[in-house]
Design a protein around this motif. Structure first.
Motif, PDB file in Angstrom:
ATOM      1  N   GLU A  17       0.794  -1.228   0.000  1.00  0.00           N
ATOM      2  CA  GLU A  17       0.000   0.000   0.000  1.00  0.00           C
ATOM      3  C   GLU A  17       0.827   1.278   0.000  1.00  0.00           C
ATOM      4  N   ASP A  18       2.064   1.214   0.526  1.00  0.00           N
ATOM      5  CA  ASP A  18       2.867   2.430   0.626  1.00  0.00           C
ATOM      6  C   ASP A  18       4.348   2.075   0.508  1.00  0.00           C
ATOM      7  N   ASP A  19       5.211   3.082   0.570  1.00  0.00           N
ATOM      8  CA  ASP A  19       6.650   2.856   0.424  1.00  0.00           C
ATOM      9  C   ASP A  19       7.204   1.940   1.504  1.00  0.00           C
ATOM     10  N   THR A  20       6.669   2.031   2.717  1.00  0.00           N
ATOM     11  CA  THR A  20       7.123   1.155   3.797  1.00  0.00           C
ATOM     12  C   THR A  20       6.794  -0.298   3.474  1.00  0.00           C
ATOM     13  N   GLY A  21       5.603  -0.515   2.941  1.00  0.00           N
ATOM     14  CA  GLY A  21       5.202  -1.864   2.544  1.00  0.00           C
ATOM     15  C   GLY A  21       6.044  -2.395   1.403  1.00  0.00           C
ATOM     16  N   ILE A  22       6.354  -1.544   0.438  1.00  0.00           N
ATOM     17  CA  ILE A  22       7.195  -1.948  -0.692  1.00  0.00           C
ATOM     18  C   ILE A  22       8.596  -2.304  -0.202  1.00  0.00           C
ATOM     19  N   GLU A  23       9.129  -1.512   0.730  1.00  0.00           N
ATOM     20  CA  GLU A  23      10.452  -1.803   1.285  1.00  0.00           C
ATOM     21  C   GLU A  23      10.441  -3.146   2.011  1.00  0.00           C
ATOM     22  N   ALA A  24       9.409  -3.407   2.784  1.00  0.00           N
ATOM     23  CA  ALA A  24       9.296  -4.678   3.497  1.00  0.00           C
ATOM     24  C   ALA A  24       9.176  -5.833   2.513  1.00  0.00           C
ATOM     25  N   LEU A  25       8.413  -5.628   1.448  1.00  0.00           N
ATOM     26  CA  LEU A  25       8.250  -6.650   0.415  1.00  0.00           C
ATOM     27  C   LEU A  25       9.580  -6.944  -0.265  1.00  0.00           C
ATOM     28  N   SER A  26      10.345  -5.904  -0.570  1.00  0.00           N
ATOM     29  CA  SER A  26      11.652  -6.082  -1.209  1.00  0.00           C
ATOM     30  C   SER A  26      12.581  -6.899  -0.325  1.00  0.00           C
TER      31      SER A  26
END
Length: 123
Positions: A17-26
């Motif tokens: 949903e957001d940049d924090t989520g994308i970072e965690a996904l990466s």
């Protein structure tokens, strides 16, 4: 794809949903350990095949590099290039899941070789 009648239902965008989520996904999809091709029984000179299209190949040129479209790079970078061409907008992938040899992905080969090594240690 057998469950979906041959239709690919993989999300083409990162599912965060957001940049924090994308970072965690990466971080979640990144490799836990830094492997070299030899760990999966792959040698310099072997020709790898892309799982999305058997006509796309790359040659192993170093312990962690392939020659893809005339440029040395990691299997993850090459997989990401191809996935972007297919319309995916992911920021990172584990290339070991997209490139293979002799009908097995590098991830599958790694698991097989690790299991074989463990069997040898148990003997």
């Amino acid at each position: 794809m057998k469950l979906t009648g041959g239709k690919d239902v993989t999300p083409k965008d990162d599912i965060a949903e957001d940049d924090t989520g994308i970072e965690a996904l990466s971080k979640a999809v990144s490799k836990k350990r830094n492997y070299v091709f030899d760990n999966a029984g792959v040698k310099v000179g072997d020709v790898l095949t892309y799982s999305g299209d058997d006509s796309i190949t790359a040659t192993v040129v170093a312990p962690k590099k392939i020659l893809f479209e005339g440029e040395p790079m990691s299997v993850s970078k090459a997989a990401l290039i191809l996935l972007h061409r297919e319309g995916y907008t992911w920021k990172s992938v584990n290339g070991w899941q997209y490139w293979g040899l002799d009908g097995q992905t590098l991830s599958e080969r790694l698991s097989t070789h690790q299991a074989d090594d463990n069997d040898e240690e148990d003997e």
